[in-house]
Structures are given as structure tokens and as C-alpha cells.
Design a protein around this motif. Structure first.
Motif, PDB file in Angstrom:
ATOM      1  N   PRO A  61      39.199  51.083  43.706  1.00  0.00           N
ATOM      2  CA  PRO A  61      38.386  49.961  43.231  1.00  0.00           C
ATOM      3  C   PRO A  61      38.716  49.290  41.948  1.00  0.00           C
ATOM      4  N   HIS A  62      39.541  49.917  41.200  1.00  0.00           N
ATOM      5  CA  HIS A  62      39.959  49.698  39.929  1.00  0.00           C
ATOM      6  C   HIS A  62      41.229  48.979  39.763  1.00  0.00           C
ATOM      7  N   LYS A  63      41.866  48.985  40.676  1.00  0.00           N
ATOM      8  CA  LYS A  63      43.053  48.222  40.884  1.00  0.00           C
ATOM      9  C   LYS A  63      43.013  46.640  40.830  1.00  0.00           C
ATOM     10  N   PRO A  64      43.827  45.972  39.877  1.00  0.00           N
ATOM     11  CA  PRO A  64      43.923  44.656  40.071  1.00  0.00           C
ATOM     12  C   PRO A  64      44.044  43.981  41.317  1.00  0.00           C
ATOM     13  N   PHE A  65      43.280  42.966  41.632  1.00  0.00           N
ATOM     14  CA  PHE A  65      43.380  42.231  42.854  1.00  0.00           C
ATOM     15  C   PHE A  65      43.994  40.891  42.538  1.00  0.00           C
ATOM     16  N   TYR A  75      39.784  45.027  42.751  1.00  0.00           N
ATOM     17  CA  TYR A  75      38.982  44.824  44.046  1.00  0.00           C
ATOM     18  C   TYR A  75      37.501  45.292  43.894  1.00  0.00           C
ATOM     19  N   GLN A  76      37.235  46.153  43.138  1.00  0.00           N
ATOM     20  CA  GLN A  76      35.696  46.234  43.068  1.00  0.00           C
ATOM     21  C   GLN A  76      34.912  44.892  42.519  1.00  0.00           C
ATOM     22  N   SER A  82      31.884  38.703  45.844  1.00  0.00           N
ATOM     23  CA  SER A  82      31.912  38.313  47.156  1.00  0.00           C
ATOM     24  C   SER A  82      30.439  38.823  47.937  1.00  0.00           C
ATOM     25  N   ASN A  83      29.985  39.609  47.490  1.00  0.00           N
ATOM     26  CA  ASN A  83      28.540  40.190  47.924  1.00  0.00           C
ATOM     27  C   ASN A  83      27.445  39.169  47.410  1.00  0.00           C
ATOM     28  N   SER A 196      23.867  41.726  44.000  1.00  0.00           N
ATOM     29  CA  SER A 196      25.449  42.082  44.379  1.00  0.00           C
ATOM     30  C   SER A 196      25.330  43.323  45.244  1.00  0.00           C
ATOM     31  N   GLU A 197      24.277  43.614  46.061  1.00  0.00           N
ATOM     32  CA  GLU A 197      24.176  44.848  46.773  1.00  0.00           C
ATOM     33  C   GLU A 197      24.881  44.377  48.303  1.00  0.00           C
TER      34      GLU A 197
END
Length: 612
Positions: A61-65, A75-76, A82-83, A196-197
Motif C-alpha cells: 500500500p505504501h509503495k509509490p505509484f 498505491y493506497q 479513485s474510490n 472514500s469507502e
């Protein structure tokens, strides 16, 4: 026994001497087979790129996208944003299965919008942010989109066609906090109010790998831009392509190509597939390119030929080789630029490829042969049946034998690339355009009843089975990395007061990729050529890459028996005043006018003193 071993070794060595790329060919086909098996597994389990995205979000989740300017989105972050876009769309009344037209440049929001649309089972139409007026309305209409989301800086272009959009009941949003028109909504406001759910998966339960994921516009070989249907299955195919070229999960890929093009969108999907990082730039800058690569520690770049040429033409610097780029993937690089690039910027592995947005086949230069787009591999033909066939350029149709079947092109002879349409190599066609879709299907190619995709491209295969791009057929040429539809340009020209008819074509300019736009025109009765008026007209209604650089004033235009403009002779004569007796004009951007094309101007263009 020893004699047999020696004989076998001699035979193997002789075979490898005659076929030195055999093991590379085999390895490439093995990789393609592995990719196909993965694709079949995705079909069986209905596994989408979005499902892969969700897995990457969960595992890292914390890797830069996305790295954009001085911002970093993990990614998170992408999942959360996007949510919010998905829920903003739902709050605006969007229903599952709808299409939304996206009219914006390179920015992270482009990706959040697309991911959000897929999360609610919708598709996106990627509009070229250079289009205006009639072309904008056409592209919107052929996608079937009833919602348009546009960047704040494109408000003028939207407001120009807003009355028509209102008549067609298109909902319009601008990516701004406030909108200056009451008929336009603020998407930023919608997002700020949205939750953001996570979006329940059953909202998109109807999606399959055959469902349209995105519409990407291509001029194809004739006419106005067409909306090529990119299914979720094809997304898997294009996302795997960069990995076949050598991309891995540790890479940082630098993307400065426009995201509305399939090439850049390939990079985004490949990043999701591999769980890697994208360094995104809003627009290509030759002066900032390597600084960006150093800033973001980029290891992979995407290119078109023009980009590589621009980079080679920048002033040399001491730190030209001070970067981490190891791989460049793209198309359209000239052999001389290829050599210059490696000589100047270091041992960057260049993987040239061939592919069309709507096409069902692609090639990759995996052997490193400078100038080639790939190899004519007999093992590949077994896996994906294709042919390079003889083509009549004047009649613009394949040559056929006495039995009515197409004839394979000889070695070294340019021929039309066609690929069999099958379950493994489908052709999804164009949205709402059955006529143009059917035009791309070629029947009875090698046997009665077979159907092949007509690429519209001429390729050449040499004696060593290397494949080279030769030219495009039909009414489209490529300039500044963009496809230019001659029909569209001609329509715009004939709207100028002094021009009655126009025949548009592309001409070669020494030292430049693609073809520059040129038009042979007939003046309206009783009119003289209004050079400044025509300049203003094309400036207002055509993007820079589509504006004819040269004009030729004729008394009549040659046509075929089916009223098609003849272009072969015009292309050959080009803009050379030594060969053309008709008045010639040159588009001079400095004084904003079409000026008479003198021998001095001609020589300056040919020598490169005047830059196009």
C-alpha cells in the motif's frame, strides 16, 4: 560414436551460422506462449487489471505509484482517490455500463478517473486534448458518452460546443473548484463531498474480459478519428507487452507521452501489473527530460521517434550519461538517431516495437537490430498467423492471384501486414462504426472464408527475416507523433472562404520522422488566395500537428473513377519548386501567414535551417 557426435555438432553449428537468431526467436515465442497462458487463465477466472490493482494495494500500500512534479501518490492513495471519483460519478447519476469522456492532459487525476470508472463498471473515452469544435463533438458522439469531464484549462474548448452538448443532454463537469458557467458542474466539489469507502465488487459483476474498458481514438487509414474499442482482455495483452520487453517490478518508468494515446496507457497498465512506480510528466520537454530521469531515478523510458531526435538535438552536456535509464521502449526511431542516442547517452537498451491501437498483432525488436521493428519468425506465425502481402499503392488494395487469394510479398518488397482474426487474436473494431470496422476486415486472404485484420501499414522483410516499417497506406500520415486524417484536414480547409476543394497528403522532409502535411487546393470561383486568412483559419480549427505546412494552388484536382483524389504523383513532387510549376506556399509561424515558397525557403527547409 565420436564421429556421430562431431557430425551432429557440425550440423548444429552450420544451422546456427545460417540462423544466428534461432535461440532468440525461440525464447521470444516461449515468452509469448507464457503470456497467452496467463491470458487464458484470466479469462477463465474473469480477472481484470483492476483486480490486480487491488492486490498490489493490499500487498504494498505504501509503495509509490505515481510521481508527479513534487508529489508522491502511493498505491493506497490511488485506491482512496479513485474510490472518491467512483462515488462522485455515482452521486452524479452515472449508471453501470455508461461511458464517460475524459478531456484532460497528463495528471494523476487522469488515472484516478479511469480507475474509478472501472470500479463502478463503466468505461472511459480518452479525448485528445488538442481537438476542438466539430472534431470534439464527433469524438464525443461516436463513443456514446453522455458525461464529459474536462480539465480547467480546457474550459474555452468546452464552452465553444456547450450549446450542442446541452441539446444532446450531455452532463459536463470541469476539474475546478468553481465553474464560470451555470450549465457546467464542478467535479472537484463532487469529489470533496464523496466518501472514500471501497466500492463493492458486485457493482461491476457484469464486467468480463470482452467488455469495453476504454475507447482510444485513432485515425486508422481513412476519415475522422475513430473510437477503437479496447476491451479488458486487450488491457491484459498491452500491459504484458512492456514486461516482455524487459520491464520488472523494481523499475521506475518515466512517461511523458500523452495518456490519451495507447502507448502511454500501456505504461500505466504495465506499472499496475508489475506493481512498480510511474514518473509522470504533463508534457514532453527536451530540456527537462534527463533532469526528470535523475530526479525520479527513472530506469525505463517510453518514446516515439520524435522524442529521441529532439533529445539528440539538445546541446551536449557533461552529465549526459549521468542517469539510471537502462531500457527505452517505443516506436518510430530512425537508425541514425538510434546510433546517436546510444553514442551520446550511454548503453541504453532500445526495444523498438510495432503495433496499432486497434490491431490484433504487435512485433518487438528483441534482437537489437538497429532500425528493425522485429523478426519474421516462423514459430510466431504458427502461434499468431500473419502475412505481409503484395499491395497496389495506386489502387490502394491488395494484389490477388487468379484464384482470388492474396500474394505474399517477396523478400525486400514492401507489403501490407495482415493478421488472422481469431479467438486468440480478436479485433474488437470501432465504437458505433460498423462500416469502418468492416473496412479493416480482409476476407479470403489465403483460403476461402478466412478473415484477416488489415493493418493499413506496409512492412518490409529483409533476407535475414528482420522486419522494417515502410509506410502507412490510405489517407492517414504521421507527424509529430500524431496521426493526421487527411479527410478531416481537407474538410477544415474547404471551410475557408477562398478554398473550394482540397487534397491533403503527407510529404517527406529530410531528417524528420513521419510526413509533413501538404495540401493541393482549388480556389473558389472569382477568389484569390487569402494567405493570412487561411493561416488564421487553420490556426483556429486545427491542432498544430495537423496544419498543412505547404500549400499548392492548382486549377483542378486529379481524381479516380470513384472520385478519390490521386496523391501518388503529388507526394513524389512534394514541395519542390524545381518540380512544381503551380504556386507553392509555406506556413510561416513567425509572421503568422502562408508565404510564397521560394527556392531559398525550400533549401532552408531541406537543410534543416528552417525547423518544422
Amino acid at each position: 560414436m565420436l564421429a556421430w557426435v562431431v557430425l551432429a555438432a557440425v550440423i548444429v553449428l552450420a544451422f546456427l551460422f545460417r540462423h544466428p537468431h534461432f535461440f532468440q526467436d525461440v525464447q521470444y515465442v516461449r515468452t509469448l506462449l507464457k503470456t497467452r497462458r496467463r491470458m487464458q487463465k484470466c479469462i477463465q477466472t474473469n480477472y481484470l487489471i483492476l483486480d490486480r490493482f487491488s492486490e498490489v494495494v493490499e500487498s504494498q500500500p505504501h509503495k509509490p505509484f505515481i510521481l508527479f512534479k513534487d508529489e508522491t501518490f502511493t498505491y493506497q492513495d490511488a485506491d482512496v482517490l479513485s474510490n472518491k471519483t467512483a462515488r462522485a460519478f455515482l452521486r452524479s447519476g452515472l449508471k453501470t455500463g455508461d461511458t464517460v469522456a475524459m478531456f484532460l492532459g497528463n495528471e494523476p487525476m487522469f488515472i484516478w478517473l479511469w480507475l474509478g470508472l472501472v470500479k463502478i463498471g463503466c468505461s472511459a473515452a480518452f479525448l485528445n486534448y488538442n481537438i476542438r469544435s466539430k472534431c470534439l463533438l464527433h469524438c464525443l458522439s461516436c463513443s456514446g458518452a453522455k458525461t464529459l469531464v474536462a480539465a480547467e484549462e480546457l474550459q474555452d474548448a468546452v464552452e465553444e460546443v456547450l450549446p450542442t452538448l446541452m441539446e444532446q443532454q450531455v452532463t459536463v463537469f470541469i476539474l475546478a473548484d468553481r465553474c464560470r458557467n451555470a450549465d457546467v458542474g464542478s467535479f472537484n466539489e463532487k469529489m470533496s463531498q464523496a466518501s472514500s469507502e471501497p466500492i463493492p465488487k458486485d457493482v461491476r459483476s457484469h464486467l468480463t474480459l470482452q467488455s469495453p474498458a476504454v475507447y482510444i481514438y485513432t485515425s486508422g487509414t481513412t476519415g475522422f478519428p475513430k473510437a477503437a474499442v479496447i476491451t479488458h482482455g486487450k488491457l491484459w495483452v498491452i500491459s504484458s507487452f512492456l514486461h516482455v520487453a524487459g520491464l520488472n517490478s523494481k523499475d521506475v518508468i518515466y512517461i511523458c507521452l500523452p495518456l490519451y494515446h495507447s502507448a502511454a496507457f500501456v505504461g500505466i497498465n504495465a506499472a499496475i501489473d508489475g506493481g512498480l512506480t510511474v514518473a509522470l510528466r504533463n508534457k514532453f520537454s527536451a530540456s527537462q527530460f534527463w533532469d526528470d530521469c535523475r530526479k525520479y531515478n527513472a530506469t525505463v523510458i517510453q518514446y516515439i521517434g520524435e522524442i529521441m531526435r529532439y533529445l539528440c538535438n539538445t546541446p551536449k552536456k557533461l552529465d549526459d550519461r549521468n542517469h539510471k535509464v537502462r531500457l527505452a521502449v517505443g516506436n518510430g526511431i530512425r537508425p541514425d538517431v538510434w546510433r546517436d542516442f546510444i553514442r551520446r547517452f550511454g548503453n541504453v537498451q532500445i526495444k523498438e516495437f510495432y503495433g496499432a491501437t486497434e490491431g490484433n498483432i504487435g512485433f518487438l525488436n528483441y534482437s537489437g537490430k538497429i532500425g528493425a521493428i522485429g523478426r519474421d519468425n516462423f514459430l510466431r506465425k504458427i502461434l499468431t498467423p500473419y502475412s505481409v502481402i503484395k499491395f497496389d499503392v495506386d489502387r490502394e488494395e491488395p494484389l490477388r492471384d487468379s484464384a482470388g487469394f492474396c500474394i505474399p510479398a517477396d523478400k525486400g518488397e514492401p507489403g501490407l501486414l495482415v493478421c488472422a482474426i481469431s479467438v486468440n487474436t480478436p479485433f474488437s473494431g470501432y465504437a458505433r462504426d460498423l462500416q469502418q470496422t468492416e473496412k479493416k476486415r480482409l476476407h479470403n486472404v489465403h483460403k476461402k472464408g478466412d478473415v484477416y485484420f488489415n493493418s493499413g501499414d506496409l512492412l518490409r522483410v529483409d533476407e535475414d527475416n528482420f522486419m522494417y516499417f515502410h509506410d502507412r497506406v490510405g489517407d492517414t500520415f504521421r507527424w509529430k507523433g500524431e496521426n493526421v486524417a487527411t479527410t478531416e484536414v481537407a474538410d477544415v480547409l474547404t471551410c475557408a472562404d477562398c478554398i473550394k476543394e482540397a487534397n491533403v497528403y503527407g510529404v517527406e522532409v529530410p531528417g524528420l520522422e513521419g510526413r509533413a502535411g501538404m495540401a493541393a487546393v482549388i480556389l473558389s470561383k472569382g477568389q484569390t488566395f487569402d494567405s493570412s486568412g487561411v493561416f488564421k483559419h487553420v490556426e483556429n480549427y486545427l491542432p498544430a500537428y495537423a496544419r498543412p505546412r505547404f500549400l499548392r494552388i492548382q486549377s483542378s484536382l486529379d481524381i479516380t473513377g470513384t472520385f478519390k483524389h490521386l496523391k501518388v504523383k503529388l507526394r513524389e513532387q512534394s514541395f519542390n519548386p524545381n518540380q512544381v510549376t503551380d504556386p507553392l506556399y509555406f506556413l510561416d509561424e513567425k509572421i503568422k501567414d502562408y508565404v510564397p515558397l521560394t527556392l531559398d525557403i525550400f533549401n532552408s527547409v531541406i537543410s534543416g535551417k528552417i525547423r518544422l
